[in-house]
Enzyme design. Structure first.
Site, short mmCIF file in Angstrom:
data_model
loop_
_atom_site.label_atom_id
_atom_site.label_comp_id
_atom_site.label_asym_id
_atom_site.label_seq_id
_atom_site.Cartn_x
_atom_site.Cartn_y
_atom_site.Cartn_z
N SER A 183 -3.00 -7.89 2.62
CA SER A 183 -3.23 -7.80 4.07
C SER A 183 -3.65 -9.16 4.62
CB SER A 183 -4.32 -6.77 4.36
OG SER A 183 -3.95 -5.50 3.89
N LYS A 240 -16.01 -7.08 3.98
CA LYS A 240 -15.24 -8.19 4.54
C LYS A 240 -15.06 -8.03 6.06
CE LYS A 240 -11.38 -6.47 1.63
NZ LYS A 240 -10.11 -6.73 1.00
N HIS A 249 0.84 -1.20 0.00
CA HIS A 249 0.00 0.00 0.00
C HIS A 249 0.88 1.26 0.00
CE1 HIS A 249 -3.14 -2.66 2.20
NE2 HIS A 249 -3.68 -2.37 1.04
P1 ADP Z 1 -10.02 -3.32 -0.68
O1 ADP Z 1 -10.84 -4.07 0.30
O2 ADP Z 1 -10.65 -2.04 -1.13
O3 ADP Z 1 -9.49 -4.14 -1.82
P2 ADP Z 1 -7.30 -3.33 0.34
O4 ADP Z 1 -6.76 -2.64 1.55
O5 ADP Z 1 -7.21 -4.81 0.28
O6 ADP Z 1 -8.79 -2.81 0.20
O7 ADP Z 1 -6.60 -2.76 -0.95
C1 ADP Z 1 -6.67 -1.39 -1.29
C2 ADP Z 1 -6.04 -1.19 -2.64
O8 ADP Z 1 -4.65 -1.46 -2.55
C3 ADP Z 1 -6.55 -2.11 -3.75
O9 ADP Z 1 -6.52 -1.40 -4.96
C4 ADP Z 1 -5.54 -3.23 -3.79
O10 ADP Z 1 -5.47 -3.82 -5.07
C5 ADP Z 1 -4.29 -2.45 -3.48
N1 ADP Z 1 -3.25 -3.30 -2.88
C6 ADP Z 1 -3.35 -4.14 -1.84
N2 ADP Z 1 -2.18 -4.75 -1.59
C7 ADP Z 1 -1.31 -4.28 -2.52
C8 ADP Z 1 0.05 -4.53 -2.83
N3 ADP Z 1 0.77 -5.43 -2.16
N4 ADP Z 1 0.59 -3.87 -3.85
C9 ADP Z 1 -0.13 -3.00 -4.56
N5 ADP Z 1 -1.41 -2.71 -4.35
C10 ADP Z 1 -2.01 -3.34 -3.34
#
Ligand code: ADP
Length: 162
Positions: free
Chosen positions: A129, A42, A18
């Protein structure tokens, strides 16, 4: 011109993937608002306040980033704060289909919205995550994959829930 974008997500918890996306977004935008979903579909390990506090600690040195929470539709939040650009991270093809659907739906809900997809450093392409939580739960180390503050919070939280 003051270019601003919103990077929305659950951030349960924030990872270095992130953070990588936030830093890339800062190269393109003057200001980035990280928008934390208050009641995600979720199940989450960390409540909204905890997720926000970890993010704020993580971006403490990045003066052009702010962290806020939002409820309800993302497009409504964007309208409230008068921003039209959504940043999302793309890791693998598996992210694409879902992200594509959401991007088109958001644009249908508000035609001013554009989504910008950024790819993280390849070191973080496999990182999520949920994988981080699973590894820590099973006793593995996640140093270098999450900010220090998150590593500590995960150990504390998961030892309490054992
Ligand atoms: P959501 O539930 O909205 O998917 P997340 O916190 O899982 O929330 O992810 C937020 C954003 O960050 C999404 O666009 C996801 O694809 C991106 N993301 C999550 N992990 C990574 C990572 N390791 N590298 C790049 N982008 C990521």
């Amino acid at each position: 011109m003051n270019r601003e974008a919103v990077y929305p997500g659950t951030f349960d918890p924030v990872t270095n993937g992130h953070l990588d996306i936030i830093k890339r977004a800062l190269q393109m935008f003057d200001r980035v608002t990280v928008a934390v979903v208050d009641s995600p579909a979720k199940r989450v390990l960390f409540n909204t306040q905890e997720r926000i506090e970890m993010l704020r600690a993580t971006v403490r040195d990045l003066s052009r980033v702010r962290v806020e929470q939002f409820n309800g539709l993302l497009v409504d939040y964007l309208q409230q704060i008068n921003v039209c650009i959504i940043i999302r991270g793309l890791r693998a093809v598996s992210d694409f289909e879902y992200e594509f659907q959401i991007a088109l739906m958001n644009r249908r809900l508000n035609s001013c919205i554009e989504s910008v997809f950024l790819m993280p450093s390849q070191d973080y392409t496999y990182l999520s995550s949920s994988l981080i939580k699973e590894v820590v739960r099973l006793g593995g180390r996640v140093e270098g994959l999450v900010p220090g503050v998150v590593e500590k919070a995960l150990e504390k939280k998961l030892s309490l829930t054992k």
